[in-house]
Motif scaffolding. Structure first.
Motif, PDB file in Angstrom:
ATOM      1  N   TYR A  58       3.610  13.795 -12.331  1.00 60.67           N
ATOM      2  CA  TYR A  58       3.408  12.572 -11.551  1.00 60.67           C
ATOM      3  C   TYR A  58       3.978  12.736 -10.144  1.00 60.67           C
ATOM      4  CZ  TYR A  58       4.303   7.861  -9.822  1.00 60.67           C
ATOM      5  OH  TYR A  58       4.370   6.745  -9.037  1.00 60.67           O
ATOM      6  N   TRP A  59       5.226  13.231 -10.052  1.00 60.59           N
ATOM      7  CA  TRP A  59       5.879  13.374  -8.751  1.00 60.59           C
ATOM      8  C   TRP A  59       5.262  14.498  -7.928  1.00 60.59           C
ATOM      9  CZ3 TRP A  59       8.296   9.794  -6.391  1.00 60.59           C
ATOM     10  CH2 TRP A  59       8.977   8.809  -7.113  1.00 60.59           C
ATOM     11  N   ARG A  60       4.729  15.518  -8.587  1.00 63.28           N
ATOM     12  CA  ARG A  60       4.044  16.575  -7.836  1.00 63.28           C
ATOM     13  C   ARG A  60       2.839  15.998  -7.114  1.00 63.28           C
ATOM     14  NH1 ARG A  60       1.646  21.633 -11.053  1.00 63.28           N
ATOM     15  NH2 ARG A  60       3.861  21.906 -11.578  1.00 63.28           N
ATOM     16  N   GLU A  61       2.074  15.176  -7.838  1.00 59.33           N
ATOM     17  CA  GLU A  61       0.920  14.530  -7.213  1.00 59.33           C
ATOM     18  C   GLU A  61       1.359  13.613  -6.082  1.00 59.33           C
ATOM     19  OE1 GLU A  61      -2.352  15.050  -7.752  1.00 59.33           O
ATOM     20  OE2 GLU A  61      -1.692  16.669  -9.046  1.00 59.33           O
ATOM     21  N   ALA A  62       2.495  12.922  -6.285  1.00 56.90           N
ATOM     22  CA  ALA A  62       2.998  11.995  -5.266  1.00 56.90           C
ATOM     23  C   ALA A  62       3.378  12.735  -3.985  1.00 56.90           C
ATOM     24  CB  ALA A  62       4.198  11.221  -5.794  1.00 56.90           C
ATOM     25  N   THR A  63       3.997  13.918  -4.126  1.00 58.17           N
ATOM     26  CA  THR A  63       4.382  14.681  -2.934  1.00 58.17           C
ATOM     27  C   THR A  63       3.145  15.165  -2.175  1.00 58.17           C
ATOM     28  OG1 THR A  63       4.550  16.768  -4.179  1.00 58.17           O
ATOM     29  CG2 THR A  63       6.552  15.461  -3.967  1.00 58.17           C
ATOM     30  N   TYR A  64       2.127  15.619  -2.920  1.00 62.33           N
ATOM     31  CA  TYR A  64       0.883  16.043  -2.258  1.00 62.33           C
ATOM     32  C   TYR A  64       0.210  14.856  -1.566  1.00 62.33           C
ATOM     33  CZ  TYR A  64       1.025  20.548  -4.723  1.00 62.33           C
ATOM     34  OH  TYR A  64       1.371  21.793  -5.180  1.00 62.33           O
ATOM     35  N   PHE A  65       0.228  13.715  -2.252  1.00 59.77           N
ATOM     36  CA  PHE A  65      -0.412  12.514  -1.720  1.00 59.77           C
ATOM     37  C   PHE A  65       0.268  12.060  -0.429  1.00 59.77           C
ATOM     38  CE2 PHE A  65      -0.805   7.771  -1.855  1.00 59.77           C
ATOM     39  CZ  PHE A  65      -2.163   7.711  -1.595  1.00 59.77           C
ATOM     40  N   SER A  66       1.612  12.159  -0.394  1.00 64.63           N
ATOM     41  CA  SER A  66       2.357  11.670   0.776  1.00 64.63           C
ATOM     42  C   SER A  66       2.030  12.463   2.034  1.00 64.63           C
ATOM     43  CB  SER A  66       3.858  11.724   0.505  1.00 64.63           C
ATOM     44  OG  SER A  66       4.317  13.062   0.444  1.00 64.63           O
ATOM     45  N   ARG A  67       1.631  13.720   1.866  1.00 66.74           N
ATOM     46  CA  ARG A  67       1.301  14.551   3.029  1.00 66.74           C
ATOM     47  C   ARG A  67       0.054  14.059   3.751  1.00 66.74           C
ATOM     48  NH1 ARG A  67       0.885  20.269   0.354  1.00 66.74           N
ATOM     49  NH2 ARG A  67       0.030  20.815   2.389  1.00 66.74           N
ATOM     50  N   SER A  68      -0.802  13.349   3.028  1.00 73.91           N
ATOM     51  CA  SER A  68      -2.040  12.859   3.630  1.00 73.91           C
ATOM     52  C   SER A  68      -1.902  11.441   4.186  1.00 73.91           C
ATOM     53  CB  SER A  68      -3.162  12.887   2.586  1.00 73.91           C
ATOM     54  OG  SER A  68      -2.868  11.994   1.525  1.00 73.91           O
ATOM     55  N   LEU A  69      -0.665  10.920   4.172  1.00 70.63           N
ATOM     56  CA  LEU A  69      -0.444   9.538   4.600  1.00 70.63           C
ATOM     57  C   LEU A  69       0.299   9.463   5.933  1.00 70.63           C
ATOM     58  CD1 LEU A  69       0.689   7.985   1.185  1.00 70.63           C
ATOM     59  CD2 LEU A  69      -1.572   7.880   2.225  1.00 70.63           C
ATOM     60  N   SER A  70      -0.084  10.306   6.894  1.00 65.25           N
ATOM     61  CA  SER A  70       0.661  10.385   8.150  1.00 65.25           C
ATOM     62  C   SER A  70       0.724   9.042   8.888  1.00 65.25           C
ATOM     63  CB  SER A  70       0.042  11.446   9.061  1.00 65.25           C
ATOM     64  OG  SER A  70      -1.337  11.191   9.257  1.00 65.25           O
ATOM     65  N   GLY A  71      -0.317   8.236   8.792  1.00 63.58           N
ATOM     66  CA  GLY A  71      -0.303   6.962   9.505  1.00 63.58           C
ATOM     67  C   GLY A  71       0.024   5.769   8.624  1.00 63.58           C
ATOM     68  N   TYR A  72       0.407   6.032   7.392  1.00 62.80           N
ATOM     69  CA  TYR A  72       0.647   4.954   6.428  1.00 62.80           C
ATOM     70  C   TYR A  72       2.084   4.454   6.560  1.00 62.80           C
ATOM     71  CZ  TYR A  72       0.694   2.535   1.906  1.00 62.80           C
ATOM     72  OH  TYR A  72       0.806   1.602   0.910  1.00 62.80           O
ATOM     73  N   GLU A  73       2.266   3.177   6.820  1.00 62.20           N
ATOM     74  CA  GLU A  73       3.595   2.635   7.121  1.00 62.20           C
ATOM     75  C   GLU A  73       4.557   2.682   5.930  1.00 62.20           C
ATOM     76  OE1 GLU A  73       2.366  -2.071   6.389  1.00 62.20           O
ATOM     77  OE2 GLU A  73       2.988  -1.379   8.367  1.00 62.20           O
ATOM     78  N   ASN A  74       4.012   2.688   4.708  1.00 68.40           N
ATOM     79  CA  ASN A  74       4.868   2.722   3.518  1.00 68.40           C
ATOM     80  C   ASN A  74       5.018   4.125   2.929  1.00 68.40           C
ATOM     81  OD1 ASN A  74       5.413  -0.055   3.478  1.00 68.40           O
ATOM     82  ND2 ASN A  74       3.459  -0.478   2.474  1.00 68.40           N
ATOM     83  N   LYS A  75       4.688   5.143   3.727  1.00 67.53           N
ATOM     84  CA  LYS A  75       4.790   6.520   3.261  1.00 67.53           C
ATOM     85  C   LYS A  75       6.216   6.848   2.808  1.00 67.53           C
ATOM     86  CE  LYS A  75       4.399  11.290   4.880  1.00 67.53           C
ATOM     87  NZ  LYS A  75       4.119  12.169   6.031  1.00 67.53           N
ATOM     88  N   GLY A  76       7.203   6.295   3.515  1.00 72.09           N
ATOM     89  CA  GLY A  76       8.603   6.573   3.200  1.00 72.09           C
ATOM     90  C   GLY A  76       9.024   6.109   1.819  1.00 72.09           C
ATOM     91  N   LEU A  77       8.278   5.185   1.232  1.00 72.48           N
ATOM     92  CA  LEU A  77       8.638   4.683  -0.102  1.00 72.48           C
ATOM     93  C   LEU A  77       8.560   5.791  -1.148  1.00 72.48           C
ATOM     94  CD1 LEU A  77       6.828   1.202  -0.140  1.00 72.48           C
ATOM     95  CD2 LEU A  77       9.279   1.653   0.111  1.00 72.48           C
ATOM     96  N   ILE A  78       7.596   6.699  -0.994  1.00 63.83           N
ATOM     97  CA  ILE A  78       7.470   7.808  -1.942  1.00 63.83           C
ATOM     98  C   ILE A  78       8.685   8.723  -1.824  1.00 63.83           C
ATOM     99  CG2 ILE A  78       6.103   9.839  -2.578  1.00 63.83           C
ATOM    100  CD1 ILE A  78       3.624   8.369  -1.595  1.00 63.83           C
ATOM    101  N   THR A  79       9.060   9.041  -0.580  1.00 63.02           N
ATOM    102  CA  THR A  79      10.230   9.896  -0.356  1.00 63.02           C
ATOM    103  C   THR A  79      11.500   9.236  -0.879  1.00 63.02           C
ATOM    104  OG1 THR A  79       9.149  10.674   1.658  1.00 63.02           O
ATOM    105  CG2 THR A  79      11.457  11.266   1.365  1.00 63.02           C
ATOM    106  N   GLN A  80      11.637   7.940  -0.626  1.00 64.72           N
ATOM    107  CA  GLN A  80      12.823   7.207  -1.104  1.00 64.72           C
ATOM    108  C   GLN A  80      12.893   7.202  -2.626  1.00 64.72           C
ATOM    109  OE1 GLN A  80      12.803   3.267   0.651  1.00 64.72           O
ATOM    110  NE2 GLN A  80      12.487   4.108   2.709  1.00 64.72           N
ATOM    111  N   GLY A  81      11.750   7.003  -3.265  1.00 65.90           N
ATOM    112  CA  GLY A  81      11.721   7.004  -4.727  1.00 65.90           C
ATOM    113  C   GLY A  81      12.119   8.350  -5.293  1.00 65.90           C
TER     114      GLY A  81
END
Length: 332
Positions: A58-81
Protein backbone atom coordinates in the motif's frame (compact mmCIF):
# COMPACT_ATOMS: atom_id res chain seq x y z
CA UNK A 1 -19.88 -13.67 3.59
CA UNK A 2 -18.54 -13.75 0.04
CA UNK A 3 -15.41 -11.83 1.11
CA UNK A 4 -14.88 -14.16 4.07
CA UNK A 5 -15.06 -17.19 1.76
CA UNK A 6 -12.64 -15.51 -0.69
CA UNK A 7 -10.20 -14.81 2.15
CA UNK A 8 -10.39 -18.41 3.36
CA UNK A 9 -9.84 -19.65 -0.18
CA UNK A 10 -6.80 -17.37 -0.59
CA UNK A 11 -5.35 -18.56 2.71
CA UNK A 12 -5.73 -22.18 1.63
CA UNK A 13 -3.99 -21.44 -1.68
CA UNK A 14 -1.16 -19.57 0.09
CA UNK A 15 -0.67 -22.53 2.43
CA UNK A 16 -0.74 -24.94 -0.52
CA UNK A 17 1.78 -22.91 -2.58
CA UNK A 18 4.08 -22.39 0.41
CA UNK A 19 4.07 -26.13 1.11
CA UNK A 20 4.97 -26.86 -2.49
CA UNK A 21 7.87 -24.36 -2.29
CA UNK A 22 9.30 -26.29 0.67
CA UNK A 23 9.12 -29.51 -1.35
CA UNK A 24 10.96 -27.85 -4.24
CA UNK A 25 13.76 -26.58 -2.01
CA UNK A 26 14.21 -30.12 -0.74
CA UNK A 27 14.58 -31.47 -4.30
CA UNK A 28 17.08 -28.82 -5.43
CA UNK A 29 20.01 -31.07 -4.45
CA UNK A 30 19.47 -33.05 -7.66
CA UNK A 31 21.07 -30.92 -10.46
CA UNK A 32 19.10 -32.63 -13.23
CA UNK A 33 15.80 -31.37 -11.80
CA UNK A 34 16.98 -27.81 -11.18
CA UNK A 35 15.83 -26.01 -14.41
CA UNK A 36 12.31 -27.45 -14.16
CA UNK A 37 12.08 -26.77 -10.43
CA UNK A 38 13.28 -23.16 -10.81
CA UNK A 39 10.59 -22.56 -13.41
CA UNK A 40 7.91 -23.95 -11.10
CA UNK A 41 9.34 -21.93 -8.19
CA UNK A 42 9.07 -18.67 -10.14
CA UNK A 43 5.50 -19.55 -11.11
CA UNK A 44 4.60 -20.20 -7.45
CA UNK A 45 6.16 -16.90 -6.37
CA UNK A 46 4.07 -15.00 -8.91
CA UNK A 47 0.91 -16.73 -7.70
CA UNK A 48 1.75 -15.97 -4.06
CA UNK A 49 2.45 -12.34 -4.97
CA UNK A 50 -0.95 -11.98 -6.65
CA UNK A 51 -2.74 -13.37 -3.58
CA UNK A 52 -1.04 -11.20 -0.99
CA UNK A 53 -1.83 -7.63 0.00
CA UNK A 54 0.18 -5.92 2.71
CA UNK A 55 0.83 -2.53 4.28
CA UNK A 56 4.20 -2.25 2.53
CA UNK A 57 2.53 -2.68 -0.88
CA UNK A 58 0.00 0.00 0.00
CA UNK A 59 2.73 2.48 1.01
CA UNK A 60 4.86 1.61 -2.01
CA UNK A 61 1.98 2.62 -4.25
CA UNK A 62 1.48 5.76 -2.15
CA UNK A 63 5.12 6.83 -2.61
CA UNK A 64 4.90 6.33 -6.38
CA UNK A 65 1.59 8.18 -6.47
CA UNK A 66 2.99 11.16 -4.52
CA UNK A 67 5.66 11.73 -7.17
CA UNK A 68 2.97 12.53 -9.72
CA UNK A 69 1.27 15.09 -7.46
CA UNK A 70 3.68 18.01 -7.91
CA UNK A 71 0.88 20.59 -8.00
CA UNK A 72 -1.40 18.89 -5.48
CA UNK A 73 -1.76 20.95 -2.29
CA UNK A 74 -2.35 17.91 -0.06
CA UNK A 75 0.67 15.99 -1.37
CA UNK A 76 2.40 16.46 2.00
CA UNK A 77 -0.27 14.38 3.73
CA UNK A 78 1.16 11.20 2.20
CA UNK A 79 4.67 12.07 3.40
CA UNK A 80 3.35 12.97 6.86
CA UNK A 81 1.45 9.70 7.11
CA UNK A 82 4.55 7.73 6.13
CA UNK A 83 6.66 9.70 8.63
CA UNK A 84 4.25 8.84 11.45
CA UNK A 85 4.42 5.20 10.40
CA UNK A 86 8.23 5.35 10.69
CA UNK A 87 8.07 7.13 14.04
CA UNK A 88 5.79 4.44 15.47
CA UNK A 89 8.49 1.81 14.86
CA UNK A 90 6.68 0.16 11.96
CA UNK A 91 9.11 -1.36 9.40
CA UNK A 92 9.23 0.79 6.25
CA UNK A 93 10.50 0.01 2.78
CA UNK A 94 13.79 1.67 1.81
CA UNK A 95 14.46 -0.16 -1.46
CA UNK A 96 11.76 -1.89 -3.48
CA UNK A 97 12.97 -5.47 -3.94
CA UNK A 98 11.04 -5.97 -7.17
CA UNK A 99 12.49 -2.99 -9.02
CA UNK A 100 15.48 -2.03 -6.82
CA UNK A 101 14.08 1.48 -6.56
CA UNK A 102 15.02 3.90 -3.77
CA UNK A 103 12.46 6.75 -3.32
CA UNK A 104 15.23 9.05 -2.08
CA UNK A 105 13.47 12.42 -2.12
CA UNK A 106 10.34 10.98 -0.52
CA UNK A 107 12.33 9.38 2.33
CA UNK A 108 14.39 12.56 2.83
CA UNK A 109 11.19 14.59 3.20
CA UNK A 110 9.75 12.02 5.64
CA UNK A 111 12.91 12.04 7.82
CA UNK A 112 13.23 15.82 7.75
CA UNK A 113 9.62 16.12 8.87
CA UNK A 114 10.12 14.25 12.15
CA UNK A 115 13.91 14.03 12.70
CA UNK A 116 15.28 17.35 11.38
CA UNK A 117 18.39 17.48 13.61
CA UNK A 118 18.59 13.99 15.17
CA UNK A 119 21.70 11.83 14.74
CA UNK A 120 21.34 8.23 13.58
CA UNK A 121 23.54 5.18 13.98
CA UNK A 122 22.86 2.86 11.03
CA UNK A 123 23.05 -0.87 11.78
CA UNK A 124 22.36 -3.26 8.92
CA UNK A 125 22.38 -7.00 8.33
CA UNK A 126 23.19 -9.11 5.31
CA UNK A 127 23.52 -12.81 4.68
CA UNK A 128 22.14 -15.75 2.74
CA UNK A 129 18.44 -16.45 2.32
CA UNK A 130 16.73 -18.23 5.25
CA UNK A 131 19.62 -17.63 7.65
CA UNK A 132 17.45 -15.96 10.32
CA UNK A 133 18.35 -12.29 9.72
CA UNK A 134 14.95 -10.79 10.56
CA UNK A 135 14.58 -12.96 13.67
CA UNK A 136 18.03 -11.89 14.88
CA UNK A 137 17.22 -8.17 14.49
CA UNK A 138 13.86 -8.60 16.22
CA UNK A 139 15.50 -10.19 19.27
CA UNK A 140 18.49 -7.83 19.33
CA UNK A 141 16.73 -4.49 18.99
CA UNK A 142 13.04 -5.19 19.65
CA UNK A 143 12.10 -4.67 15.98
CA UNK A 144 8.96 -5.96 14.33
CA UNK A 145 10.25 -7.23 10.98
CA UNK A 146 7.85 -9.79 9.51
CA UNK A 147 8.85 -13.38 10.25
CA UNK A 148 6.92 -16.50 9.32
CA UNK A 149 7.60 -19.95 7.96
CA UNK A 150 8.51 -19.70 4.28
CA UNK A 151 8.51 -15.89 4.22
CA UNK A 152 11.63 -14.03 3.08
CA UNK A 153 12.35 -10.31 3.18
CA UNK A 154 12.23 -8.66 -0.26
CA UNK A 155 14.33 -5.57 -0.88
CA UNK A 156 15.59 -3.47 2.03
CA UNK A 157 13.53 -2.40 5.05
CA UNK A 158 14.26 -0.14 7.99
CA UNK A 159 12.89 0.51 11.44
CA UNK A 160 13.76 3.25 13.94
CA UNK A 161 14.72 2.45 17.53
CA UNK A 162 15.63 4.86 20.34
CA UNK A 163 19.39 4.85 20.96
CA UNK A 164 21.11 3.98 24.24
CA UNK A 165 24.35 5.67 23.13
CA UNK A 166 24.83 9.35 23.92
CA UNK A 167 26.44 10.11 20.52
CA UNK A 168 23.27 9.08 18.68
CA UNK A 169 19.59 9.87 19.16
CA UNK A 170 18.29 6.83 17.25
CA UNK A 171 19.32 3.57 15.65
CA UNK A 172 18.19 2.97 12.07
CA UNK A 173 18.02 -0.83 11.86
CA UNK A 174 18.13 -2.16 8.29
CA UNK A 175 16.96 -5.62 7.25
CA UNK A 176 17.85 -6.89 3.79
CA UNK A 177 16.79 -9.47 1.24
CA UNK A 178 18.68 -12.75 1.46
CA UNK A 179 21.73 -13.22 -0.74
CA UNK A 180 22.20 -16.19 -3.05
CA UNK A 181 18.46 -16.61 -3.53
CA UNK A 182 17.60 -19.78 -5.42
CA UNK A 183 14.55 -18.12 -7.00
CA UNK A 184 16.29 -14.89 -8.03
CA UNK A 185 19.69 -16.36 -8.93
CA UNK A 186 21.03 -12.85 -9.60
CA UNK A 187 24.64 -12.20 -8.44
CA UNK A 188 24.36 -8.56 -9.60
CA UNK A 189 21.41 -8.00 -7.26
CA UNK A 190 23.44 -9.48 -4.38
CA UNK A 191 26.33 -7.10 -5.11
CA UNK A 192 24.01 -4.08 -5.19
CA UNK A 193 22.50 -5.01 -1.81
CA UNK A 194 25.93 -5.57 -0.24
CA UNK A 195 27.53 -2.39 -1.60
CA UNK A 196 24.55 -0.30 -0.50
CA UNK A 197 24.69 -1.62 3.08
CA UNK A 198 28.47 -1.25 3.35
CA UNK A 199 28.21 2.33 2.04
CA UNK A 200 25.53 3.62 4.44
CA UNK A 201 26.14 1.68 7.67
CA UNK A 202 28.14 2.31 10.82
CA UNK A 203 27.95 -1.40 11.63
CA UNK A 204 27.15 -4.35 9.37
CA UNK A 205 26.13 -7.74 10.76
CA UNK A 206 27.03 -10.60 8.43
CA UNK A 207 24.63 -13.33 9.46
CA UNK A 208 25.32 -16.82 8.08
CA UNK A 209 23.82 -20.18 8.91
CA UNK A 210 26.39 -22.35 10.70
CA UNK A 211 29.45 -21.41 8.62
CA UNK A 212 30.92 -18.90 6.14
CA UNK A 213 30.85 -20.27 2.61
CA UNK A 214 33.41 -19.48 -0.07
CA UNK A 215 30.70 -17.69 -2.07
CA UNK A 216 30.02 -15.28 0.80
CA UNK A 217 33.75 -14.53 1.18
CA UNK A 218 34.09 -13.85 -2.55
CA UNK A 219 31.02 -11.61 -2.55
CA UNK A 220 32.36 -9.56 0.37
CA UNK A 221 35.76 -9.29 -1.30
CA UNK A 222 34.30 -7.96 -4.56
CA UNK A 223 31.98 -5.49 -2.82
CA UNK A 224 34.63 -4.06 -0.49
CA UNK A 225 36.97 -3.60 -3.45
CA UNK A 226 34.29 -1.85 -5.54
CA UNK A 227 33.31 0.29 -2.55
CA UNK A 228 36.87 1.54 -2.11
CA UNK A 229 37.38 2.18 -5.82
CA UNK A 230 34.22 4.21 -6.36
CA UNK A 231 34.56 5.91 -2.95
CA UNK A 232 30.87 5.28 -2.28
CA UNK A 233 31.09 5.32 1.53
CA UNK A 234 28.70 7.86 3.02
CA UNK A 235 30.15 7.09 6.47
CA UNK A 236 33.62 6.20 7.84
CA UNK A 237 34.86 2.62 7.49
CA UNK A 238 32.04 0.33 8.72
CA UNK A 239 32.49 -2.07 11.61
CA UNK A 240 31.89 -5.66 10.48
CA UNK A 241 30.42 -8.22 12.86
CA UNK A 242 30.13 -11.90 11.89
CA UNK A 243 27.30 -13.98 13.37
CA UNK A 244 27.36 -17.74 12.87
CA UNK A 245 23.70 -18.50 13.41
CA UNK A 246 21.87 -21.75 14.22
CA UNK A 247 25.06 -23.53 15.36
CA UNK A 248 24.51 -26.93 17.04
CA UNK A 249 27.14 -25.90 19.63
CA UNK A 250 27.02 -22.13 20.28
CA UNK A 251 30.12 -22.18 22.50
CA UNK A 252 32.68 -20.27 20.44
CA UNK A 253 35.61 -21.75 22.41
CA UNK A 254 34.68 -25.24 21.19
CA UNK A 255 34.91 -24.03 17.61
CA UNK A 256 38.01 -21.87 18.02
CA UNK A 257 40.03 -23.49 15.24
CA UNK A 258 37.43 -22.95 12.52
CA UNK A 259 36.85 -19.35 13.72
CA UNK A 260 40.58 -18.69 13.57
CA UNK A 261 40.71 -20.04 10.01
CA UNK A 262 37.86 -17.74 8.96
CA UNK A 263 39.58 -14.66 10.42
CA UNK A 264 42.97 -15.68 9.03
CA UNK A 265 41.51 -16.30 5.58
CA UNK A 266 39.85 -12.89 5.50
CA UNK A 267 42.81 -10.96 6.87
CA UNK A 268 45.25 -12.54 4.39
CA UNK A 269 43.49 -10.44 1.79
CA UNK A 270 44.44 -6.75 1.90
CA UNK A 271 40.94 -5.83 0.81
CA UNK A 272 39.48 -6.83 4.17
CA UNK A 273 41.79 -4.37 5.93
CA UNK A 274 39.56 -1.64 4.56
CA UNK A 275 36.86 -2.65 7.04
CA UNK A 276 37.27 -3.12 10.77
CA UNK A 277 37.09 -6.83 11.42
CA UNK A 278 38.75 -8.91 14.14
CA UNK A 279 38.27 -12.16 16.06
CA UNK A 280 36.43 -10.23 18.80
CA UNK A 281 33.73 -9.46 16.26
CA UNK A 282 32.60 -13.06 15.83
CA UNK A 283 29.66 -14.59 17.67
CA UNK A 284 27.93 -17.98 17.51
CA UNK A 285 24.23 -18.49 18.17
CA UNK A 286 22.05 -21.57 18.64
CA UNK A 287 18.64 -21.80 16.97
CA UNK A 288 16.21 -19.19 18.27
CA UNK A 289 13.47 -21.77 18.82
CA UNK A 290 13.12 -25.33 20.02
CA UNK A 291 10.41 -27.48 18.46
CA UNK A 292 8.51 -29.86 20.67
CA UNK A 293 5.70 -32.22 19.63
CA UNK A 294 2.70 -33.46 21.54
CA UNK A 295 0.12 -36.13 20.80
CA UNK A 296 -3.33 -34.63 20.19
CA UNK A 297 -5.14 -37.73 21.34
CA UNK A 298 -5.54 -41.44 20.74
CA UNK A 299 -8.04 -40.88 17.91
CA UNK A 300 -5.92 -38.26 16.12
CA UNK A 301 -2.96 -39.29 13.98
CA UNK A 302 -1.37 -35.84 13.77
CA UNK A 303 0.97 -34.33 16.35
CA UNK A 304 0.88 -30.77 17.63
CA UNK A 305 4.13 -28.86 17.00
CA UNK A 306 5.01 -26.19 19.50
CA UNK A 307 7.75 -23.56 19.11
CA UNK A 308 9.44 -22.50 22.32
CA UNK A 309 12.05 -19.74 22.51
CA UNK A 310 15.48 -21.17 23.24
CA UNK A 311 16.69 -19.79 26.60
CA UNK A 312 20.36 -20.15 25.59
CA UNK A 313 19.62 -18.01 22.53
CA UNK A 314 18.17 -15.23 24.72
CA UNK A 315 21.23 -15.23 27.01
CA UNK A 316 23.71 -15.07 24.12
CA UNK A 317 21.66 -12.42 22.30
CA UNK A 318 21.79 -10.22 25.42
CA UNK A 319 25.58 -10.60 25.56
CA UNK A 320 25.84 -9.88 21.83
CA UNK A 321 23.75 -6.72 22.19
CA UNK A 322 26.06 -5.39 24.92
CA UNK A 323 29.15 -6.19 22.82
CA UNK A 324 27.70 -4.37 19.80
CA UNK A 325 26.97 -1.25 21.86
CA UNK A 326 30.47 -1.37 23.34
CA UNK A 327 32.04 -1.59 19.87
CA UNK A 328 29.93 1.26 18.52
CA UNK A 329 30.97 3.46 21.46
CA UNK A 330 34.63 2.60 20.82
CA UNK A 331 34.29 3.39 17.13
CA UNK A 332 32.98 6.84 17.95
Amino acid sequence: LKRINETKSNQQLISQYSGRKKEIFGKMKNPSNKPHLLSELNDLNQKLESLSFSAEKYWREATYFSRSLSGYENKGLITQGYAQLMKSGFPFEIIDGDNFHLPLEFLKDAFQGIYPTDKFCVISILGPQNSGKSTLLNFLFGCDFAVSDGRCTKGIYGTIVKSKIKDFDYFLIIDSEGLQSIEKGDPEFDRKITIFLLAVSHLVLINVKDQVTEDIKKLMEVCIKVLSEIKANKLPTPLIYLVLNQKPDPNIFNDGESIYKIIEGLNLNDIFKKVKFSQENVSQLPSAFNISTKELGSNVNEKWKHLRTNEDFIVIISELFNRLLKNIKKKN
